[in-house]
Design a protein around this motif. Structure first.
Motif, short mmCIF file in Angstrom:
data_model
loop_
_atom_site.label_atom_id
_atom_site.label_comp_id
_atom_site.label_asym_id
_atom_site.label_seq_id
_atom_site.Cartn_x
_atom_site.Cartn_y
_atom_site.Cartn_z
N ASN A 214 32.44 32.27 49.99
CA ASN A 214 32.74 33.44 49.15
C ASN A 214 32.94 33.03 47.70
OD1 ASN A 214 32.76 35.39 51.27
ND2 ASN A 214 34.80 34.69 51.87
N GLU A 215 32.31 33.76 46.80
CA GLU A 215 32.44 33.49 45.38
C GLU A 215 33.07 34.70 44.70
OE1 GLU A 215 29.18 32.72 42.05
OE2 GLU A 215 29.40 30.99 43.40
N PHE A 216 34.15 34.45 43.94
CA PHE A 216 34.89 35.52 43.29
C PHE A 216 34.77 35.34 41.78
CE2 PHE A 216 36.92 34.44 47.30
CZ PHE A 216 36.98 35.68 47.94
N LYS A 217 34.45 36.44 41.10
CA LYS A 217 34.26 36.38 39.65
C LYS A 217 35.57 36.06 38.96
CE LYS A 217 32.22 38.90 35.76
NZ LYS A 217 31.55 40.16 35.33
N PHE A 218 36.65 36.67 39.46
CA PHE A 218 37.98 36.44 38.88
C PHE A 218 38.96 36.04 39.98
CE2 PHE A 218 36.02 39.81 36.23
CZ PHE A 218 35.96 39.12 35.02
N LYS A 219 40.01 35.34 39.57
CA LYS A 219 41.04 34.92 40.51
C LYS A 219 41.69 36.14 41.18
CE LYS A 219 43.60 31.46 39.34
NZ LYS A 219 44.63 30.62 38.66
N LYS A 220 41.86 37.22 40.42
CA LYS A 220 42.49 38.42 40.97
C LYS A 220 41.67 39.00 42.12
CE LYS A 220 40.37 41.70 37.70
NZ LYS A 220 40.63 42.74 36.68
#
Length: 258
Positions: free
Chosen positions: A10-16
């Motif tokens: 999984n890749e998340f653009k932002f930590k939030k």
């Protein structure tokens, strides 16, 4: 521009976004329920992500679920062989809140915080030192807990030394009595020896734990910890409520003697 946060596949653009993802997983279960297969793998990936950060090798190993699980399972330090993660459940902790609880094949378990794992920065030299100290005495602490059960167990339960509640092995933790909390013991050990943290070398044990490369340093801390630690067997909620107690971090506003 900040790099995307990659946890497993999984890749998340932002930590939030990563925090929201794991919060949604946690809140989708009732207390005591085991995670389904996909959510289980997601939490395993989070544990693997934190482990690589600790070793400073994030991204250097192939990030697939099978390798993630193998590394995380092997990172558990016990004297038994073939320790593995058997289950991950949603546990009830202080103030009736939820957290993930990881259960191992040696009948131990530990609480984990997705917030701490995601927010944890790259480990600096002193944080690596703390982790190696913790691993140096893990077997000693496990032996204390085992000895207490051997001497006081009645039908697989012993009394919590703080609340007096009869409890199972998985409900109890080994607590360092104040004022010699584990963090204070490590701090005093550092002060006494005046280490150059950049010069200390680390390696991985056979079960992939972060340890000191110098075995004499490991033994030195074990001896110091043995002399200073006053331990009790308490329920996990008692232990977790004191996490970080007596650990004081320096700030830019602190005044020092010149």
């Amino acid at each position: 521009m900040a790099r995307p946060l990659k946890i497993g596949q999984n890749e998340f653009k932002f930590k939030k976004d990563a925090i929201a993802h794991y919060k949604a997983i946690l809140n989708s279960y009732d207390f005591g329920h085991s995670l389904n297969d996909s959510d289980y793998e997601a939490v395993i990936d989070l544990l693997y992500y934190d482990y690589l950060n600790c070793l400073g090798t994030e991204g250097e190993l192939q990030e697939d679920s099978d390798e993630a699980q193998e590394l995380v399972e092997n990172s558990v330090d016990t004297n038994a062989e073939d320790i593995s993660i058997e289950d991950i459940k949603v546990a009830r902790v202080q103030f009736n809140t939820k957290c993930f609880e990881v259960f191992y094949s040696d009948n131990t378990s530990q609480y984990i915080s997705y917030l701490m794992l995601i927010n944890n920065p790259k480990y600096d030299p002193e944080m690596l030192f703390y982790a190696a100290c913790r691993n140096a005495v893990h077997a000693d602490i496990h032996a204390v807990k085992q000895g207490y059960f051997d001497n006081h167990s009645v039908k697989g339960q012993v009394k919590c030394q703080e609340t007096g509640i009869l409890s199972k092995w998985t409900e109890l933790a080994v607590d360092h009595r104040q004022p010699h909390t584990f963090s204070i013991i490590v701090d005093r050990f550092k002060e006494v020896n005046n280490f150059d943290f950049d010069a200390i070398e680390y390696t991985s044990s056979l079960d992939n734990q972060l340890i000191f490369k110098d075995e004499n340093l490991t033994q030195s801390f074990r001896d110091y910890h043995k002399a200073k630690a006053n331990l009790r067997i308490v329920r996990k909620e008692c232990n977790s409520s004191r996490t970080g107690l007596a650990r004081v971090k320096k700030t830019t506003k602190d005044l020092t003697i010149k």
